[in-house]
Design an enzyme around this catalytic site. Structure first.
Site, mmCIF file in Angstrom:
data_model
loop_
_atom_site.group_PDB
_atom_site.id
_atom_site.type_symbol
_atom_site.label_atom_id
_atom_site.label_comp_id
_atom_site.label_asym_id
_atom_site.label_seq_id
_atom_site.Cartn_x
_atom_site.Cartn_y
_atom_site.Cartn_z
ATOM 1 N N GLU A 200 -6.647 -1.548 0.222
ATOM 2 C CA GLU A 200 -6.778 -0.093 0.072
ATOM 3 C C GLU A 200 -7.711 0.156 -1.101
ATOM 4 O O GLU A 200 -7.601 -0.501 -2.138
ATOM 5 C CB GLU A 200 -5.418 0.561 -0.213
ATOM 6 C CG GLU A 200 -4.436 0.423 0.938
ATOM 7 C CD GLU A 200 -3.055 1.006 0.636
ATOM 8 O OE1 GLU A 200 -2.958 1.953 -0.155
ATOM 9 O OE2 GLU A 200 -2.084 0.484 1.212
ATOM 10 N N GLU B 36 3.868 -3.170 0.107
ATOM 11 C CA GLU B 36 4.605 -2.688 -1.063
ATOM 12 C C GLU B 36 6.106 -2.966 -1.004
ATOM 13 O O GLU B 36 6.914 -2.048 -0.999
ATOM 14 C CB GLU B 36 4.327 -1.196 -1.270
ATOM 15 C CG GLU B 36 2.866 -0.965 -1.569
ATOM 16 C CD GLU B 36 2.499 0.477 -1.892
ATOM 17 O OE1 GLU B 36 3.034 1.379 -1.239
ATOM 18 O OE2 GLU B 36 1.679 0.682 -2.790
#
Ligand code: GAL
Ligand code: MG
Length: 995
Positions: free
Chosen positions: A503, A436
């Protein structure tokens, strides 16, 4: 730019830190069992906590500095867990303004000091200090001399302390700052924790010895044959030779001596390749000679395995494997981010026993021993470097530093240190560039570094949305169905590379739902190579309240801003107990799936979901349960089923005659034939439960004493034996007493609400403030009595039920048919009415709630159990007869919420010792029973807030909404939603003396 402080100098990645290298053990030749001059400098250090590094006394590192007034602190530890600084949890917010590389001048700082003894200084040895994790940046001093500076909170730093070392007592000191320019790259979703939180190691190596080595393996077309390439790196010029000896622990596969500047390149026959399913390791022993004299012995574990990309798949040893993974942080409920080798072993074992085969080191490298364990126990690892700058997402310049060439060194240095340290672990299949942090040139440079230094592994980075440099197309929480968001189907259409979900299945609170849907999709497509569930741990902080332990989360420490319980999103609870979700995971990831092909001929299809092992490594058996009691068991013969193949078998077992009206459950189990390093012989890896016979609920009502009826303006009273029914005609409600004792009060309330689950968090605001889903009101229209056949009476209640200020509502007809035996049949019809298009897309549930007397604590049910289950999460549950208690049915989520549902239930019995309540359904319902009403759960922030109610809450539901995983990702799938539709359900209820 204004003057930068040392800990803001982002272009300085370290001072005097040694070049990163692999982690290996070096031994004295004549003492091969012992580490070379090694000592762990863990233990008690002297500690001084300051508001900023500038406040450090000038001479604090000097050996004669008086640290008597300092506190003692354990190493490893995070100082926040030792009572210094502030506990703070945030997902993506930095704790300070984004003015890179500046950090606040109020910069919590820890000064650390300790001494250690060195008996003798050997001039041929180099003495090293090694730190596996110091959060976030630190200066190192030895005997008062400045040795160097390092950063990279979760990366290893190694220093040469030889020049400063002396025989006798040595003083080591550190200045550790909480905030540094490195913090801009360390914005992971977790507690902000600081200090020396991993091992500190002092040891030596021979100056002329092996500095590093790189091991690569290539499988050959000839089976069981591999090429082993080992490249040694030395320091100091010398006339060296290296003898390489490879053993499997017993036999030597080869032995070869080369000069120090050569690489070993050996073809080895008769090897067993390494995989997570069979983690075969070999021991490579390197004996280094200088001028003919033996200098040192180094041991290196070798696993032969090969990774390559073929078309849209990546292959491990030729197989397009499926990753059945979890994301794992470093976490301890008491120590923060301190984990011992034993902690890791315990957790990896628990994963293995739940059919998990992969770990992503979210979002930073772990201590070296973690990878040793993954090699040994068999885990595919995505090794992610310590890099996340998530907070920039909110600046409209997400790639602000990720695409700034001035930051490139900082980015690449992190990757380099990760790759160089961990490169020899067979368990690592991909390098991950971080998490991220948007995309930009700095990521391109990191990927290029990986590819140059280690072309034998894949590069992973989810933030590379178009998979420009990532070898896999990696996404997170990708939806299964959505009108505008990216879905798994679109991924299938567009991907040109193997896909993984780095994820998914956000395991926050009750949930995740849809594990099976994802797994089915993975199995259906070779290019979908699985994923990593978010996440392994519920990261709560253990807190004592009297004799109760509960777990604190964001906001509980006055930490602002915080993301509350968003850190409580794991498969195991903070205390290490598996959650329901982990049981679901085990079933979803099971290596052998079985389905009934034909009931009459008892044909069963067995699918081997493994990538490498055949069914020959496993033993199969059956267990037959009759109303919950085991009545038969025996072996099941399964032919050899190759990996990823299937076979249809016939169950030939001689099962006993089935008794009418009994429930028969047949469990088909797969067990390990032999012990493995992670589980005992006989450990059950898969279990499929089939219902062989399901009894039909048939209600029989004996004619007894005639029912008496009394009626006045507002009440209607019917007496059937010891049971008295009193209807309040104004409210349309019922009170039932048995022998004068209350059983049902204020029944039977319609119930459309549940204690919110974390996965409802995105719709909660609307639920509370737009639909007022927690505020229901009833308008009773009519309560009428009719006499029926067989002496029965029927009370019909008409009502309208809606929420505050809503134009949509249910028109409800409830009928109570009261029998002479004292029981009643309850039936309810609901018609979705009013302004239907204003209703929410999903109702939490449709059912009735009953408040029963507190002593009814013993429960027997025939339904799906023993674990709680919901329409999108019930793989591990099966139809059985279960005897339990109200307390045992409760699932204690860290933040209390809806729990303990059991679907497909057609019988529930509750006892208080003398009396028994029987609820029977001709059409099965959901049921749950609790000592905490939904309102009690809803009001509680922590388990410690819960006090048992003075009634037992029994919930009988026509439908419960699915769970979904919308705390991050897919919400309830259309097919699992409880919608505002018409409904009809019912049951029979009786209370009697136990005779
Ligand atoms: C992801 C992130 C994780 C964690 C998760 C939500 O976006 O990569 O670190 O924040 O969401 O729990
Ligand atoms: Mg994040």
């Amino acid at each position: 730019m204004s003057k930068l402080k040392l800990w803001e100098n982002y272009q300085l990645v370290g001072q005097n830190r040694l070049a990163p290298r692999s982690h290996f053990d070096t031994h004295f030749v004549d003492d091969p069992e012992h580490l070379r001059n090694g000592q762990l400098l863990n233990g008690t250090w002297q500690f001084k906590f300051l508001a900023a590094p500038e406040y450090a006394p000038q001479d604090f590192a000097a050996p004669d500095f008086d640290d008597q007034g300092w506190a003692a602190i354990p190493v490893p530890s995070n100082w926040q867990l030792q009572g210094y600084g502030k506990m703070h949890y945030s997902d993506l917010w930095y704790n300070f303004p984004i003015i890179p590389p500046h950090v606040p001048s109020e910069n919590p700082t820890g000064l650390y000091r300790r001494t250690f003894e060195v008996a003798r200084i050997d001039p041929n040895e180099q003495y090293l200090l090694n730190f596996d994790g110091v959060d976030s940046a630190f200066q190192l001093f030895m005997n008062g001399h400045e040795v160097g500076y390092s950063k990279g909170a979760r990366l290893t730093s190694e220093f040469d302390v030889t020049p400063y070392l002396q025989a006798g007592t040595n003083t080591v000191a550190l200045l550790v700052v909480q905030w540094s320019d490195g913090t801009y790259l360390e914005d992971q979703d977790m507690w902000w924790l600081s200090g020396l939180f991993r091992d500190v190691h002092f040891f030596s190596r021979p100056k002329l010895g092996l500095y590093d080595l790189q091991v690569r393996t290539y499988l050959q077309p000839t089976p069981h044959t591999a090429e082993l390439v080992v490249t040694p790196t030395f320091t100091g010029a010398a006339d060296r030779s290296v003898t390489y000896r490879l053993t499997d622990g017993k036999t030597t596969l080869f032995e070869k001596t080369l000069t120090g500047d050569q690489s070993l390149d050996e073809t080895v026959a008769d090897i067993v390749p390494w995989s997570a399913e069979r983690p075969q390791l070999y021991d490579l022993q390197l004996t280094v000679h200088v001028a003919g004299q033996p200098l040192e012995v180094v041991h290196q574990k070798v696993g032969f395995r090969q990774i390559e990309v073929v078309g849209k798949t990546f292959r491990v040893n030729g197989q397009a494997i499926k990753l059945k993974g979890v994301n794992m942080h470093d976490y301890s409920p008491t120590a923060g981010r301190v984990m011992t080798r034993a902690d890791f072993r315990q957790n990896i074992l628990l994963m293995k026993r739940h059919n998990i085969n992969a770990i992503r080191t979210a979002h930073y490298p772990k201590a070296p021993f973690f990878y040793d364990l993954c090699d040994e126990l068999g885990m595919y690892v995505i090794d992610e470097t310590d890099l996340e700058c998530h907070g920039f997402e909110l600046t409209n310049r997400y790639d602000w530093i990720s695409d700034d060439p001035k930051w490139q060194l900082a980015y690449v240095d992190r990757m380099k240190r990760t790759v160089q340290r961990d490169k020899n672990h067979p368990s690592i299949i991909m390098w991950s560039l971080g998490n991220e942090s948007a995309f930009g040139d700095n990521f391109r440079a990191m990927a290029a570094y990986c590819k140059t230094v280690d072309p034998t592994r894949l590069v992973h980075y989810e933030g590379d949305f178009e998979a420009e440099v990532s070898d896999v197309y990696s996404t997170m929480y990708t939806w299964l169905e959505h009108e505008t968001k990216l879905t798994m189907n679109q991924i299938l259409e567009k991907t040109q590379k193997p896909h993984i979900l780095c994820e998914y299945a956000h395991s926050m609170g009750n949930g995740p739902g849809n594990l099976k849907e994802y797994q089915d999709l993975f199995y259906g497509h070779d290019e979908l190579q699985g994923g990593f569930i978010w996440e392994w741990f519920d990261q709560g902080i253990a807190t004592q309240a009297g004799d109760q332990t509960y777990y604190r989360y964001g906001g509980d420490f006055g930490d602002e801003p915080n993301n509350a319980n968003f850190c409580i999103d794991g498969l195991i609870r903070p205390d290490g107990r598996p959650s329901t979700a982990l049981t679901e995971v085990k079933k979803t990831f099971e290596p052998f799936q079985m389905t009934l092909v034909d009931r009459a001929t008892r044909q069963i299809r067995v699918i081997n979901r493994l990538d490498f092992l055949t069914s020959d490594d496993y033993t199969f058996d059956y267990v037959l349960e009759d109303n919950g009691q085991v009545v038969a068991h025996g072996p099941v013969t399964v032919p050899t089923i190759a990996p990823r193949e299937a076979a249809v078998i016939k169950l030939t077992a001689d099962l006993p005659e089935l008794t009418a009206d009994h429930l028969y459950t047949l469990h088909l189990r797969t067990k390990q034939t032999t012990a493995t390093p992670w589980a005992d012989q006989g450990a059950v890896v898969s279990q499929t439960s089939l219902t062989l016979q399901r009894p039909v609920v048939r209600l029989h009502h004996a004619r007894q004493q005639a029912i008496t009826v009394q009626e006045d303006a507002v009440t209607l009273t019917l007496t059937a034996g010891a049971n008295q029914y009193r209807f309040d005609k104004v409210q349309g409600s019922l009170t039932l007493t048995h022998a004068g004792q209350p059983v049902i009060q204020d029944g039977l309330r319609m119930n459309f609400w549940r204690a919110p689950i974390d996965n409802d968090m995105e719709i909660l605001d609307d639920y509370y403030h737009k639909y007022f889903m927690n505020l229901w009101h009833e308008s009773a229209l009519d309560t009428t009595l009719t006499a029926e056949e067989h002496g029965d009476y029927r009370v019909t209640v008409e009502k309208l039920v809606g929420t505050t200020n809503s134009g949509w509502y249910y028109a409800i007809t409830q009928t109570y048919t009261i029998h002479e035996d004292g029981s009643f049949d309850f039936a309810v019809d609901g018609t979705a009415s009013g302004k239907r298009d204003c209703a929410p897309a999903m109702l939490p549930r449709i059912g009735v709630a009953l408040a029963l007397p507190q002593p009814y604590q013993r429960v027997t049910y025939r339904g799906l159990g023993p674990t709680e289950n919901y329409v999108d999460s019930h793989q591990a549950a099966y139809l059985g007869v279960f005897e339990t208690t109200v307390d045992d049915l409760f699932v204690d989520y860290v933040k209390p919420q809806e729990n303990g549902n059991h679907m497909d239930t057609d019988r529930v019995t509750l006892q208080d010792g003398q009396h028994q309540i029987d609820v029977q359904m001709t059409t099965p319902l959901n049921f749950s029973v609790a000592n905490y009403a939904d309102a009690t759960l809803e009001a509680a922030k922590h388990t410690v807030d819960l006090r048992p109610d003075d009634t037992v809450s029994l919930y009988l539901d026509f439908k419960q909404n699915g769970l979904g995983t919308n705390s991050c990702g897919q919400n309830q799938l259309q097919k699992y939603r409880c919608k505002f539709d018409d409904f009809h359900f019912g049951f029979n209820f009786n209370v009697r003396d136990r005779g």
